[in-house]
Design a protein around this motif. Sequence first.
Motif, short mmCIF file in Angstrom:
data_model
loop_
_atom_site.label_atom_id
_atom_site.label_comp_id
_atom_site.label_asym_id
_atom_site.label_seq_id
_atom_site.Cartn_x
_atom_site.Cartn_y
_atom_site.Cartn_z
N TYR A 217 -83.24 35.75 -24.47
CA TYR A 217 -83.64 36.89 -25.29
C TYR A 217 -82.42 37.66 -25.77
O TYR A 217 -82.28 37.98 -26.94
N VAL B 69 -87.51 41.29 -18.17
CA VAL B 69 -87.59 41.32 -19.63
C VAL B 69 -89.03 41.09 -20.06
O VAL B 69 -89.81 40.43 -19.39
N TYR B 70 -89.32 41.67 -21.18
CA TYR B 70 -90.64 41.44 -21.75
C TYR B 70 -90.50 41.34 -23.25
O TYR B 70 -89.85 42.17 -23.89
N GLU B 71 -91.10 40.32 -23.82
CA GLU B 71 -91.04 40.16 -25.27
C GLU B 71 -92.40 40.48 -25.86
O GLU B 71 -93.41 39.93 -25.44
N TYR B 90 -87.70 42.51 -27.73
CA TYR B 90 -87.85 42.39 -26.28
C TYR B 90 -87.30 43.65 -25.66
O TYR B 90 -86.49 44.36 -26.26
N LYS B 175 -85.00 40.02 -31.17
CA LYS B 175 -84.59 38.65 -30.90
C LYS B 175 -84.95 37.67 -32.01
O LYS B 175 -84.42 36.57 -32.06
#
Lengths: 430, 307
Positions: A217, B69-71, B90, B175
């Motif tokens: 990411y 993390v988080y998207e 993200y 991203k």
Amino acid sequence: MDEQNHESNENLQAQSPGNKTGEELDAAGKSLSEALRISFAILKVIMLILVVIFLASGFRTVGSDEQAIVLRFGKIRGVGEERLLGPGLHWVFPYPVDEIVKIPVQKKVNLPIDSFWYYQSASELLGGGPKPRTNFSEKLNPVRDGYCITRSEKQDQALTGTAGSDYNIIHCKWQLTYKIDDPERFFRNVYVDLEKIPAGQNYADIISKNISQPLEYMFADAVVTAMVNFTIDDVLFEQVATIAQHVKKLLQEKLDTIESGIQVVSVQLTDKTWPRQVNEAFQDSIKASQERQKAVSEAKTYAERTLNKVAGPIAAQLYAALQDETVSEEQKEFLWLQLAGTAQDIIAEALAYQTKVVASAQARAEYLKKILPELRKRPELVMQKIYQDAIVEVLSNAEDKYVVQPIRDSKGREVRIYISKDINTKQSSD
Amino acid sequence: MKSMAITIFVVLIIAILALYLFSFQVREIETSLVTTFGKPTRKITEPGWYFKLPAPIQRVHTFDSRMRVYEADLGETTTKGAAPIIVNTYVVWKIVEPLRFFNAVGTIKEATSKLYSQISDTQNKVIGQHAFSEFVNSDPSKIRFRQIEEEMLAELQKSLEHANYGIEIKTLGIKQLKISEDVSKDVFERMKAERNRRTEATKSEGDAQARKIESDANLKKEVLQATARARATIIKAQGDAEAAQYYEMLEAEPELAIFLRNIDALKEVLKERSTIVLTTDTDIVRLLREMPHIKLIEPNEPQTQPR
């Protein structure tokens, strides 16, 4: 110490029953007490073994490329450099007092990033051969296809008249190499699910598997951020190294922001291409620039040849010297001496002329000086001789000679001689 | 006495059991919350060894406080100029307040769904304030990409603080920056046009460059030749001048000198490949026609004697 105390207590107990109550018990009681004593001894041995196993389980090996953190009651043990255990054999209190977390530090891990590449079906990927250039949609699916947006060339603004929001699309593949350089920071801040480590599996593999997603990411973020600052030509041809450097810097900044303890070792742009949809135009463009190069190099060859022909190897130098006021006459003369080619022919001819004209003048003067006394004495005769000698020389040098007799009385008649240049054919008519 | 050993053994086991029941550990990477009959009564953010009452009176809820993390996989949004754009954002987040998190969110899954809507709102709001040309611009100084990210981060942090989920956003990033499928076609058309224009430019540029090099060479050639010729003229003139010194000697008899030079010239001109036609009137070949009449002079008068 605790353990030893227990053991001595137990020894005491084991011996006492026989001493005190021996005479009061009958045979049956005796044998029962004997049995108890034996089983108790066995229990004692088992406990001892358990204690040894328990203590032995505190021995842990830290691999050569690892460092370990010890948690005592959940808190990181030690101060300063002692907080980290280096490679080797270590003893820690077994769980639940101490807990050891091994983190690979020196190991460099490669992480390929393909999220900016166009969608390829399994067969395309397996094919391996030349990328099929047919068979694709004329649009890019934002979900399926990956790509980067790059900015347009600056000067295009004036030409296209848009507000500078022009952009290009490019596909690229990257490779990130990283390592963990601060194990404590890494341990504190980066989420790694170590609880789920199956027995015997390598810590390093689990860790790199766990952090590959966040890294991907952040890497993608760095790429997107960097790419908008470059043009498609920068990416394709000109500034590959600069871009990679830029991406590396951005990624490291991000990783430092979250105090990840991860260090970017290198960032490489492993592959890049213009979208297949515009392949033809790009190929043409490349061909054109190759042609331009060819035309220019041909022109250079021509120029070189021309100059060489005119003045030999020093042509360019001489020309420059001629245009340059500061070059001294001596230097120019020096260059003139090295002249070759047609210009040299001109000079040589002039020199020949010079020599000849001087020589002949000199010769004539000498001649005149010599014959003058004789001439003074007998002018008619000497003149006649000179004249006749000349005529003789001229006539003997002539290739063809004709002597004709003019017939004066017959009017309107003439002699014509046709002389062909190459062949000695002659025609005469009356 | 045997029973004493057994008692110690049992006590040990009970002690261990009690430890499990009455105490718990909080690790460096965790925060914990103790609930008494389901009601949160104590939060622990410092690592260590703590006591508690056994379940079901008190329970310990442990939360991992490391960063995750988080998207947010979102669809299209529009920029200020109503241009469609696809931005995938993200976030790097972590649990900072176990109590708030326990009360307002509870699980990681719930947290991500809350984050999703927060990110979605923030993204639409912030991107709507910026024109597409601030994302990508042919003039790099007009690109506000980083600023947009920072604005989104600030906005998101603000709204999360407001919502009080006990979650903190450490950083945020874009991203994927994409355009809709239909727009991509237009982009390709433009890229093609742009490339073709450049191809043409390259071609004509190459021609011009080549021609310039050639004409440059030709010019140099002319200059060199002309200079050489000028130099040749000087050399010749020098020769002439030198020769003239000898001519001075001839000045005594100018007519004779001219005669001699004419003779030389004649020789030179008719040196080769010449065809000469003479009539029998010519002095030198008159002999072919007739015998000359020669009058001999008296020997006592020695003068010029023709042959």
